[in-house]
Design a protein around this motif. Structure first.
Motif, PDB file in Angstrom:
ATOM      1  N   SER A 148      -2.481  -8.489  10.761  1.00 30.65           N
ATOM      2  CA  SER A 148      -2.663  -7.556   9.651  1.00 30.65           C
ATOM      3  C   SER A 148      -3.916  -6.706   9.870  1.00 30.65           C
ATOM      4  O   SER A 148      -3.903  -5.485   9.664  1.00 30.65           O
ATOM      5  CB  SER A 148      -2.803  -8.325   8.330  1.00 30.65           C
ATOM      6  OG  SER A 148      -1.674  -9.115   8.081  1.00 30.65           O
ATOM      7  N   ASN A 149      -4.978  -7.362  10.307  1.00 34.62           N
ATOM      8  CA  ASN A 149      -6.224  -6.647  10.561  1.00 34.62           C
ATOM      9  C   ASN A 149      -6.064  -5.639  11.691  1.00 34.62           C
ATOM     10  O   ASN A 149      -6.506  -4.486  11.580  1.00 34.62           O
ATOM     11  CB  ASN A 149      -7.327  -7.654  10.907  1.00 34.62           C
ATOM     12  CG  ASN A 149      -8.662  -6.997  11.143  1.00 34.62           C
ATOM     13  OD1 ASN A 149      -9.093  -6.111  10.401  1.00 34.62           O
ATOM     14  ND2 ASN A 149      -9.343  -7.410  12.197  1.00 34.62           N
ATOM     15  N   THR A 160      -3.296  -4.199  12.778  1.00 42.55           N
ATOM     16  CA  THR A 160      -2.412  -3.108  12.365  1.00 42.55           C
ATOM     17  C   THR A 160      -3.122  -2.147  11.420  1.00 42.55           C
ATOM     18  O   THR A 160      -3.078  -0.922  11.589  1.00 42.55           O
ATOM     19  CB  THR A 160      -1.155  -3.669  11.678  1.00 42.55           C
ATOM     20  OG1 THR A 160      -0.477  -4.563  12.572  1.00 42.55           O
ATOM     21  CG2 THR A 160      -0.204  -2.544  11.291  1.00 42.55           C
ATOM     22  N   GLY A 161      -3.797  -2.713  10.420  1.00 41.99           N
ATOM     23  CA  GLY A 161      -4.524  -1.880   9.474  1.00 41.99           C
ATOM     24  C   GLY A 161      -5.646  -1.106  10.126  1.00 41.99           C
ATOM     25  O   GLY A 161      -5.871   0.078   9.826  1.00 41.99           O
ATOM     26  N   THR A 188      -5.573   2.967  10.200  1.00 41.38           N
ATOM     27  CA  THR A 188      -6.672   3.605   9.470  1.00 41.38           C
ATOM     28  C   THR A 188      -7.623   4.313  10.421  1.00 41.38           C
ATOM     29  O   THR A 188      -8.099   5.420  10.139  1.00 41.38           O
ATOM     30  CB  THR A 188      -7.450   2.565   8.641  1.00 41.38           C
ATOM     31  OG1 THR A 188      -6.532   1.802   7.862  1.00 41.38           O
ATOM     32  CG2 THR A 188      -8.448   3.247   7.722  1.00 41.38           C
ATOM     33  N   ILE A 203      -6.069  -4.316   4.265  1.00 40.99           N
ATOM     34  CA  ILE A 203      -4.690  -4.769   4.490  1.00 40.99           C
ATOM     35  C   ILE A 203      -4.635  -6.297   4.519  1.00 40.99           C
ATOM     36  O   ILE A 203      -3.724  -6.923   3.957  1.00 40.99           O
ATOM     37  CB  ILE A 203      -4.131  -4.192   5.804  1.00 40.99           C
ATOM     38  CG1 ILE A 203      -4.028  -2.671   5.716  1.00 40.99           C
ATOM     39  CG2 ILE A 203      -2.757  -4.790   6.114  1.00 40.99           C
ATOM     40  CD1 ILE A 203      -3.111  -2.169   4.630  1.00 40.99           C
ATOM     41  N   SER A 204      -5.610  -6.920   5.169  1.00 42.54           N
ATOM     42  CA  SER A 204      -5.639  -8.377   5.247  1.00 42.54           C
ATOM     43  C   SER A 204      -5.815  -9.007   3.867  1.00 42.54           C
ATOM     44  O   SER A 204      -5.220 -10.049   3.571  1.00 42.54           O
ATOM     45  CB  SER A 204      -6.770  -8.833   6.176  1.00 42.54           C
ATOM     46  OG  SER A 204      -6.543  -8.379   7.501  1.00 42.54           O
TER      47      SER A 204
END
Length: 282
Positions: free
Chosen positions: A161-162, A164-165, A169, A197-198
């Motif tokens: 998640s981190n 990808t975000g 971003t 996101i995380s």
């Protein structure tokens, strides 16, 4: 386009195998991460052996990684007492004593990289066993021992998640470099986006897995974000020092084992400390 398709296929298979093995059973979890630990240690040793005056035995180092993981697993499920660590301790002794007889040009380099292969690579994977069998009030019971697949899986979920975000971003809003000397592409904006996101994913985890509160899941996510980012930067620094782009090519389009698990190497020990504090004070 060909490289993008290759990366996508490898990524999907990688995630499917990892998630499937963790969720299926404690035994499949053990087999997968014993293999990953051996491959990652072997990869690390092969990288450092390309440096001048470094000769570390990859078989001994990788075997040590497997023994350490197996010892942690067996001890975590109460299959044995601390005597299970004796074979691994003998491996450590051998790493030091062997240099007395091999007459290599720089034994200090060999000692340093041998120990680093165990502390930096093998130990975090072995600590996944501590995480997997940490009783937080949820999981599958094995003779009073609880296999909580969600805890080790969550480390990877928050890392993904981190990443990808941060990527999305950073591509859109990245202006201020996070650590330009080591990783020129990382930005503060991307890091903040990955953290947000995380946190959202953590709130979803709290809904589906309420053995931790929303506040505790959020703390879990932030620990993974911070220490996972440091883990990524540490591996980037290592690769810069070694003069390489990827740690290996075992995963087509994604590099090597260290490239895929760099964030995990620092996140796992940090998460264990965090959860122990949660158990003590919450």
């Amino acid at each position: 386009m060909k490289n993008l398709i290759q990366r996508a296929i490898t990524g999907v298979l990688f995630v499917a195998v990892l998630v499937g093995a963790i969720l299926y059973s404690a035994f499949s979890f053990m087999l997968l991460f014993m293999l990953i630990s051996a491959l990652a240690v072997w990869e690390f040793v092969c990288l450092v052996n390309k440096q001048e005056n470094v000769q570390v035995n990859p078989f001994i180092a990788a075997g040590g990684g497997v023994l350490l993981f197996l010892a942690f697993f067996c001890y975590s499920v109460n299959l044995t007492d601390t005597s299970i660590f004796v074979p691994y301790l003998l491996i450590l002794i051998y790493m030091f004593v062997s240099e007395l007889y091999l007459k290599r040009s720089n034994p200090i380099n060999n000692w340093a990289y041998s120990v680093m292969s165990q502390i930096y690579v093998a130990l975090p994977f072995a600590l996944l066993c501590v995480l997997a069998f940490m009783d937080m009030g949820n999981g599958e019971s094995y003779d009073s021992i609880t296999y909580n697949a969600i805890l080790p899986l969550s480390v990877f979920i928050f890392n993904w998640s981190n990443d990808t975000g941060a990527y999305c971003t950073g591509m859109l809003f990245g202006r201020h470099r996070l650590f330009e000397r080591i990783s020129p592409k990382k930005s503060w904006e991307g890091s903040i986006g990955g953290g947000v996101i995380s946190i959202l994913v953590a709130l979803a985890m709290a809904h589906f897995f309420p053995f931790l509160s929303a506040f505790q899941w959020t703390g879990f996510a932030l620990v993974v974000v911070v220490f996972g980012t440091w883990g990524d930067l540490v591996e980037s620094l290592l690769k810069r020092q070694l003069g390489i782009k990827d740690s290996g090519n075992i995963l087509p389009g994604h590099g090597g084992m260290l490239d895929r698990f760099d964030s995990t190497l620092l996140a796992v020990p940090a998460v264990i400390v965090y959860l122990l504090l949660v158990k003590m004070y919450c």
